[in-house]
Design a protein around this motif. Structure first.
Motif, PDB file in Angstrom:
ATOM      1  N   ASP A 176      -6.511   2.038  -4.798  1.00 40.73           N
ATOM      2  CA  ASP A 176      -5.176   1.516  -4.531  1.00 40.73           C
ATOM      3  C   ASP A 176      -5.295   0.331  -3.575  1.00 40.73           C
ATOM      4  O   ASP A 176      -6.355   0.071  -2.995  1.00 40.73           O
ATOM      5  N   PHE A 177      -4.196  -0.379  -3.364  1.00 38.33           N
ATOM      6  CA  PHE A 177      -4.146  -1.392  -2.319  1.00 38.33           C
ATOM      7  C   PHE A 177      -4.258  -0.717  -0.949  1.00 38.33           C
ATOM      8  O   PHE A 177      -3.803   0.421  -0.760  1.00 38.33           O
TER       9      PHE A 177
ATOM     10  N   GLN B  80      -0.599 -10.051   0.331  1.00 37.40           N
ATOM     11  CA  GLN B  80      -1.264 -11.311   0.002  1.00 37.40           C
ATOM     12  C   GLN B  80      -0.277 -12.359  -0.511  1.00 37.40           C
ATOM     13  O   GLN B  80      -0.683 -13.388  -1.039  1.00 37.40           O
TER      14      GLN B  80
ATOM     15  N   ALA C  73      -0.913  -7.516  -4.594  1.00 38.74           N
ATOM     16  CA  ALA C  73      -0.772  -6.939  -3.251  1.00 38.74           C
ATOM     17  C   ALA C  73       0.314  -7.671  -2.469  1.00 38.74           C
ATOM     18  O   ALA C  73       0.266  -8.904  -2.318  1.00 38.74           O
TER      19      ALA C  73
ATOM     20  N   PRO D  63       0.832  -1.207   0.000  1.00 38.35           N
ATOM     21  CA  PRO D  63       0.000   0.000   0.000  1.00 38.35           C
ATOM     22  C   PRO D  63       0.866   1.257   0.000  1.00 38.35           C
ATOM     23  O   PRO D  63       1.879   1.328   0.707  1.00 38.35           O
TER      24      PRO D  63
ATOM     25  N   ASP E 133      -6.125  -5.500   2.258  1.00 37.86           N
ATOM     26  CA  ASP E 133      -5.844  -6.499   1.220  1.00 37.86           C
ATOM     27  C   ASP E 133      -4.785  -7.460   1.749  1.00 37.86           C
ATOM     28  O   ASP E 133      -3.611  -7.414   1.375  1.00 37.86           O
TER      29      ASP E 133
END
Length: 237
Positions: free
Chosen positions: A99-100, A174, A171, A84, A104
């Motif tokens: 955006d992230f 993740q 992301a 992010p 996420d």
């Protein structure tokens, strides 16, 4: 003078390796998140975020993908994994969607952001937000699926000479098998003599055994143009 799609000045590349800390795989993501928070808190730092493949580093990662389950129309695209705030740090404009965010994570739906060239190539230039990207997984595993939540402007990938490529950004939070080491981009208007000692203090207060390395992003750009600079120097002689 090349429009690379990202900021070329005022950005530092910070590579760090906490291998001596022997971090277990299940705590590595949290370590990277906490370190980004610590770096952002350094006076004079305007923005910071992690990135798997720094721009124009010559490194890359590609795979065949298809959109909305249409495997008959799969094609090559290029990948990166960012945290992010990465696009804000690099000055890359968000054109659609979002955006992230910190939400996420591993318990959320896998998401992606894509570039303009990806949208032109895979969805005819239409807004890609809400579409799904499919990639082939390892044998015996289900295909990986990512929901597109945003689109950013085109950016250079391998080097400044290339045409814009279709890129998928995943992301960082993740990542199911994160590496212990990572790279961060840090934006600041402070001169190096003021910024770097403060960053070093933040890193060493996190762990005195962690190794790290700083590189001015403009130097990365110049390194990627070494062939052109050599030819210009020889022509001048």
């Amino acid at each position: 003078a090349v429009d690379a799609g990202f900021r070329q000045d005022g950005v530092w590349q910070l590579s760090y390796d906490p291998a001596r800390m022997n971090l277990a795989p299940n705590v590595r993501l949290q370590f990277h998140r906490d370190l980004v928070t610590r770096i952002r808190a350094v006076p004079g730092v305007d923005a910071a975020a992690t990135v798997a493949i720094p721009p124009v580093s010559g490194n890359g990662w590609n795979n065949n993908v298809w959109v909305d389950g249409d495997a008959a129309h799969k094609d090559e695209t290029f990948f990166n994994r960012v945290g992010p705030g990465y696009f804000n740090t690099m000055g890359t404009s968000l054109l659609a969607g979002r955006d992230f965010t910190d939400h996420d994570n591993l318990s959320a739906t896998p998401v992606a952001l894509v570039t303009e060239t990806f949208a032109r190539k895979f969805v005819g230039g239409r807004n890609p937000v809400g579409r799904r990207i499919f990639t082939r997984a390892e044998p015996g595993q289900p295909d990986r699926v990512y929901e597109i939540v945003g689109m950013v402007r085109d950016v250079k990938y391998y080097d400044l000479r290339e045409d814009f490529l279709p890129i998928v950004f995943l992301a960082a939070d993740q990542e199911t098998d994160p590496d212990p080491d990572a790279t961060m981009v840090v934006r600041s208007t402070l001169p190096p003599a003021a910024l770097l000692p403060a960053l070093k203090e933040a890193l060493e207060s996190t762990s005195p055994v962690m190794t790290y390395h700083f590189r001015n992003f403009r130097e990365q750009i110049m390194w990627s143009l070494r062939r052109e600079r050599l030819m210009a120097a020889l022509s001048g002689l």
